[in-house]
Design a protein around this motif. Structure first.
Motif, short mmCIF file in Angstrom:
data_model
loop_
_atom_site.label_atom_id
_atom_site.label_comp_id
_atom_site.label_asym_id
_atom_site.label_seq_id
_atom_site.Cartn_x
_atom_site.Cartn_y
_atom_site.Cartn_z
N PRO A 88 0.82 -1.21 0.00
CA PRO A 88 0.00 0.00 0.00
C PRO A 88 0.86 1.26 0.00
N ASP A 89 0.19 2.40 -0.19
CA ASP A 89 0.87 3.70 -0.09
C ASP A 89 0.85 4.23 1.34
N ALA A 90 -0.23 3.97 2.03
CA ALA A 90 -0.40 4.37 3.43
C ALA A 90 -1.08 3.23 4.15
N LEU A 91 -0.81 3.09 5.44
CA LEU A 91 -1.30 1.89 6.12
C LEU A 91 -1.26 2.06 7.63
N TYR A 92 -2.01 1.19 8.30
CA TYR A 92 -1.91 1.06 9.75
C TYR A 92 -0.59 0.34 10.07
N VAL A 93 0.02 0.74 11.17
CA VAL A 93 1.25 0.09 11.63
C VAL A 93 1.15 -0.15 13.13
N TYR A 94 1.41 -1.39 13.55
CA TYR A 94 1.53 -1.69 14.97
C TYR A 94 2.88 -1.16 15.46
N ASP A 95 2.92 -0.62 16.68
CA ASP A 95 4.23 -0.29 17.24
C ASP A 95 5.09 -1.54 17.37
N ASP A 96 4.44 -2.70 17.52
CA ASP A 96 5.16 -3.97 17.57
C ASP A 96 5.99 -4.20 16.30
N TYR A 133 12.00 5.51 15.46
CA TYR A 133 12.97 4.41 15.39
C TYR A 133 14.31 4.97 14.95
N GLN A 134 15.31 4.71 15.77
CA GLN A 134 16.68 5.18 15.52
C GLN A 134 16.70 6.67 15.20
N GLY A 135 15.94 7.43 15.99
CA GLY A 135 15.96 8.88 15.89
C GLY A 135 15.09 9.48 14.79
N LYS A 136 14.39 8.64 14.02
CA LYS A 136 13.53 9.14 12.94
C LYS A 136 12.07 8.80 13.24
N ARG A 137 11.21 9.68 12.80
CA ARG A 137 9.77 9.52 13.04
C ARG A 137 9.12 8.83 11.85
N TYR A 138 8.23 7.87 12.17
CA TYR A 138 7.64 7.06 11.09
C TYR A 138 6.12 7.02 11.10
N GLY A 139 5.46 7.69 12.03
CA GLY A 139 4.02 7.58 12.04
C GLY A 139 3.32 8.79 12.61
N LEU A 140 2.03 8.88 12.30
CA LEU A 140 1.11 9.79 12.96
C LEU A 140 0.12 8.92 13.74
N PRO A 141 -0.34 9.36 14.91
CA PRO A 141 -1.08 8.45 15.80
C PRO A 141 -2.48 8.10 15.31
N TYR A 142 -2.79 6.82 15.36
CA TYR A 142 -4.14 6.32 15.11
C TYR A 142 -4.86 6.29 16.47
N TYR A 143 -4.40 5.45 17.37
CA TYR A 143 -4.93 5.49 18.73
C TYR A 143 -3.90 4.91 19.68
N THR A 144 -4.12 5.14 20.94
CA THR A 144 -3.27 4.59 21.98
C THR A 144 -4.16 4.13 23.12
N THR A 311 0.76 1.92 21.02
CA THR A 311 0.49 2.99 20.05
C THR A 311 0.26 2.37 18.68
N ARG A 312 -0.86 2.66 18.09
CA ARG A 312 -1.14 2.26 16.71
C ARG A 312 -1.04 3.52 15.85
N MET A 313 -0.44 3.39 14.69
CA MET A 313 -0.13 4.59 13.91
C MET A 313 -0.44 4.40 12.43
N TYR A 314 -0.43 5.52 11.73
CA TYR A 314 -0.54 5.54 10.27
C TYR A 314 0.86 5.75 9.71
N GLY A 315 1.27 4.87 8.79
CA GLY A 315 2.60 4.95 8.21
C GLY A 315 2.58 5.22 6.73
N LEU A 316 3.72 5.66 6.21
CA LEU A 316 3.89 6.00 4.80
C LEU A 316 4.86 5.02 4.15
N ALA A 317 4.41 4.35 3.09
CA ALA A 317 5.23 3.34 2.43
C ALA A 317 6.47 3.97 1.78
#
Length: 438
Positions: A88-96, A133-144, A311-317
């Protein structure tokens, strides 16, 4: 030839997904070809998700091709798609999954994109940490959310209890009295079926007693300096096999069946997310509506308390060809609108009680009015204050460790593995995985 860490991750994804699933997913993105944003997520409330996406399309003229995926297969299918070149282009991402998916080159950082700094300044630090992750941001929050003890106050009252247990000994004693009075055969239910996502309740029990499985360098300590995990496993084994207050069917239960059982008055206790109370106390969905309460997760001694957050987030492929539109979608879903309001976060809380990462939402009058309908605001807020994320999320091997931990805990519950052997096995698994990914 020795494989590097990224190659290991991609091959692991292929092995997990299987060839049939990979073949089915490999050409999905190319098939779309209409400039729309391909968006995927697990299948929680897919109808509401689509309604929200339709509002986004109406406001932005950006088409979204949304695919909900069965939760139990979400991780496997997304890995298969990315591995096969059709993600996908955008997706849900587990913090796991974040660390593994970054190392697998599925996601791209969002640092420097419009509004990201403002979002991260507006959310709780633990949520910001979980999406970095390793100093870089990878998501915007879906829910916590954070875990709590959920109990049926009416059943406790019938057994003569006016308040919930503060420690695990009290929890077992209350459950034993409920059992002895014939109110319920097994008063405690937990979702302990093997799964490709985490078991929050295990971590919640450990964190409740201020324990941890790993130190800050991600070295396993559950078999050395920290005895809490072993003591929690001992309690679980006793509850399942001696007092028998923990339902043996838990080994075959996923979260939704546990939810259904709680709503049908079949359990007096479970450990789950705060937002579950929204559903449990809905008279249109639950026979237990009005009876369900939340409390702090019982600790070993009843003196210290804590809990786990997620934390569940929205990520960018990483390989999206519609980055600008995909990020506009992420901003709509997980960011702030033109009025600096987290509209979608508020939408999910109002509709389904999902926890929010934005600090100012806790002061929102509408949010608090809704909260009072299903939970005690003071306990709800205190759980958020004492919750902490897993400190092992930043390693690429975490998801594999979690999978092995499920098997070990099942062995403890079924009395086939003793707690000292269980923590030794968990420590060995962690060391083996560290070497594999080093």
């Amino acid at each position: 030839m020795e494989l590097n860490r990224r190659q290991v991750l991609k091959l692991a994804g292929l092995a997990t997904a299987g060839p049939a699933l990979l073949a089915a997913c490999s050409n999905d993105k190319q098939a779309a070809g209409d400039g729309s944003v391909k968006f995927e997520g697990w299948d929680y409330e897919a109808t509401l998700v689509q309604q929200n996406l339709d509002r986004f399309t109406q406001a932005s003229n950006i088409k979204v091709n949304y695919t909900p995926i069965t939760s139990a297969q979400y991780v496997q299918k997304v890995v298969a798609e990315f591995t096969g070149g059709g993600g996908p282009d955008a997706l849900y991402v587990y913090d796991d999954s974040l660390a593994a998916w970054v190392e697998g080159e599925y996601l791209q950082p969002i640092d420097g994109l419009p509004g990201v700094d403002e979002v991260y300044a507006s959310i709780f630090p633990g949520n910001a940490e979980a999406m970095t992750y390793q100093g870089k941001r990878y998501g915007l929050p879906y829910y916590t959310d954070s875990n709590c003890l959920i109990y049926n106050a009416e059943i406790l009252s019938k057994a003569g209890f006016s308040k919930p247990p503060a420690n695990l000994e009290e929890l077992e004693a209350q459950a034993a009295k409920i059992k002895s009075q014939g109110l319920l055969e097994h008063p405690i239910g937990l979702p302990a079926q093997l799964s490709d996502t985490w078991w929050a309740w295990v971590w919640g029990l450990v964190f409740a007693s201020n324990g941890n499985l790993f130190d800050d360098q991600q070295a396993p300590i559950m078999n050395t300096t920290d005895t809490v995990t072993k003591d929690v496993l001992t309690w679980l084994q006793n509850a399942a096999n001696k007092s028998k207050v923990l339902d043996p069917a838990s080994l075959q239960l996923l979260p939704v069946p546990v939810d259904n059982a709680m709503k049908a008055n079949r359990y007096a206790f479970t450990i789950g997310a705060r937002y579950a109370l929204r559903d449990y106390n809905d008279p249109q969905k639950s026979k237990a509506a009005g009876k369900m309460k939340m409390a702090l997760v019982p600790s070993l001694d009843g003196k210290v308390h804590g809990t786990i957050s997620n934390t569940r987030m929205y990520g960018l492929a990483k390989d999206t060809e519609v980055k600008d539109d995909a990020f506009k979608l992420l901003t709509y879903l997980g960011g702030l609108d033109a009025n600096k309001q987290p509209n979608t976060a508020k939408f999910w809380f109002q509709e389904r009680g999902l926890g929010f990462a934005y600090k100012d939402m806790a002061k929102d009058a509408e949010v608090n009015a809704s909260l009072k309908k299903f939970a005690d605001p003071a306990i709800y807020a205190h759980l958020a204050e004492i919750a902490r994320p897993r400190n092992v999320l930043g390693v690429a091997w975490y998801t594999e460790f979690e999978t092995e931990m499920h098997k070990v805990v099942q062995g403890v519950l079924s009395n086939q593995v003793q707690p000292p052997a269980a923590v030794a096995s968990l420590a060995q698994t962690a060391e083996t995985l560290k070497k594999k990914y080093s």
